[in-house]
Design a protein around this motif. Structure first.
Motif, short mmCIF file in Angstrom:
data_model
loop_
_atom_site.label_atom_id
_atom_site.label_comp_id
_atom_site.label_asym_id
_atom_site.label_seq_id
_atom_site.Cartn_x
_atom_site.Cartn_y
_atom_site.Cartn_z
N MET A 47 25.78 51.38 40.68
CA MET A 47 27.13 51.53 40.18
C MET A 47 27.47 50.31 39.34
O MET A 47 27.12 49.19 39.69
N VAL A 48 28.16 50.51 38.28
CA VAL A 48 28.53 49.43 37.38
C VAL A 48 29.92 48.94 37.73
O VAL A 48 30.85 49.73 37.86
N GLY A 49 30.07 47.63 37.85
CA GLY A 49 31.37 47.05 38.17
C GLY A 49 32.14 46.71 36.90
O GLY A 49 31.67 46.88 35.78
N SER A 50 33.33 46.21 37.10
CA SER A 50 34.18 45.83 35.98
C SER A 50 33.63 44.58 35.31
O SER A 50 33.12 43.68 35.97
N SER A 51 33.74 44.52 34.01
CA SER A 51 33.27 43.35 33.28
C SER A 51 34.36 42.29 33.16
O SER A 51 34.12 41.22 32.62
N LEU A 52 35.55 42.58 33.67
CA LEU A 52 36.66 41.63 33.61
C LEU A 52 36.83 40.92 34.95
O LEU A 52 36.70 41.53 36.00
N THR A 53 37.14 39.65 34.86
CA THR A 53 37.46 38.91 36.08
C THR A 53 38.89 39.26 36.51
O THR A 53 39.64 39.88 35.76
N ASP A 54 39.26 38.83 37.69
CA ASP A 54 40.61 39.11 38.18
C ASP A 54 41.67 38.45 37.30
O ASP A 54 42.73 39.03 37.04
N ASP A 55 41.38 37.24 36.82
CA ASP A 55 42.33 36.55 35.93
C ASP A 55 42.48 37.31 34.61
O ASP A 55 43.60 37.42 34.09
N GLU A 56 41.38 37.81 34.08
CA GLU A 56 41.45 38.58 32.84
C GLU A 56 42.21 39.89 33.02
O GLU A 56 42.96 40.31 32.15
N LYS A 57 42.04 40.52 34.18
CA LYS A 57 42.79 41.75 34.46
C LYS A 57 44.28 41.46 34.56
O LYS A 57 45.11 42.22 34.04
N THR A 58 44.62 40.37 35.22
CA THR A 58 46.03 39.99 35.36
C THR A 58 46.65 39.71 33.99
O THR A 58 47.76 40.16 33.70
N THR A 59 45.92 38.99 33.16
CA THR A 59 46.41 38.68 31.81
C THR A 59 46.57 39.95 30.98
O THR A 59 47.58 40.12 30.29
N ALA A 60 45.59 40.85 31.05
CA ALA A 60 45.66 42.10 30.29
C ALA A 60 46.82 42.96 30.77
O ALA A 60 47.55 43.54 29.94
N ASN A 61 47.04 43.04 32.08
CA ASN A 61 48.16 43.82 32.61
C ASN A 61 49.50 43.23 32.17
O ASN A 61 50.41 43.97 31.82
N ARG A 62 49.61 41.91 32.19
CA ARG A 62 50.85 41.27 31.77
C ARG A 62 51.11 41.55 30.29
O ARG A 62 52.24 41.87 29.91
N ARG A 63 50.08 41.49 29.47
CA ARG A 63 50.25 41.76 28.03
C ARG A 63 50.65 43.21 27.78
O ARG A 63 51.46 43.50 26.90
N LEU A 64 50.07 44.14 28.53
CA LEU A 64 50.45 45.54 28.40
C LEU A 64 51.91 45.77 28.78
O LEU A 64 52.63 46.51 28.10
N LYS A 65 52.35 45.12 29.83
CA LYS A 65 53.74 45.26 30.26
C LYS A 65 54.70 44.69 29.22
O LYS A 65 55.71 45.31 28.88
N ILE A 66 54.37 43.51 28.71
CA ILE A 66 55.21 42.90 27.68
C ILE A 66 55.22 43.76 26.42
O ILE A 66 56.27 43.99 25.82
#
Length: 74
Positions: free
Chosen positions: A1-20
């Motif tokens: 199974m392939v995991g996510s290529s993003l770290t937790d910090d990158e996911k948090t940053t991406a989610n924050r940018r999407l919300k903004i």
């Protein structure tokens, strides 16, 4: 199974940018729609500010429903 290529910090940053981005999209859309009635610059700024509030409420509503939906799938 392939995991996510993003770290937790990158996911948090991406989610924050999407919300903004979502909130700014709603606010910008409201400000652009107000241009149809020939407003003053102060009125456009006021509509943009109200749009930020509306965008935050919509974001809260969408995220709350998304959490409930994800929990119902489990």
């Amino acid at each position: 199974m392939v995991g996510s290529s993003l770290t937790d910090d990158e996911k948090t940053t991406a989610n924050r940018r999407l919300k903004i981005g979502f909130v700014l999209l709603v606010a910008g859309s409201m400000a652009l729609m107000s241009l149809q009635i020939d407003p003053t610059p102060l009125e456009v700024a006021a509509v943009f500010g109200v749009g930020i509030g509306v965008g935050l409420v919509l974001l809260w509503f969408v995220l709350r429903n998304f959490r409930e939906f994800r929990q119902s799938l489990r």
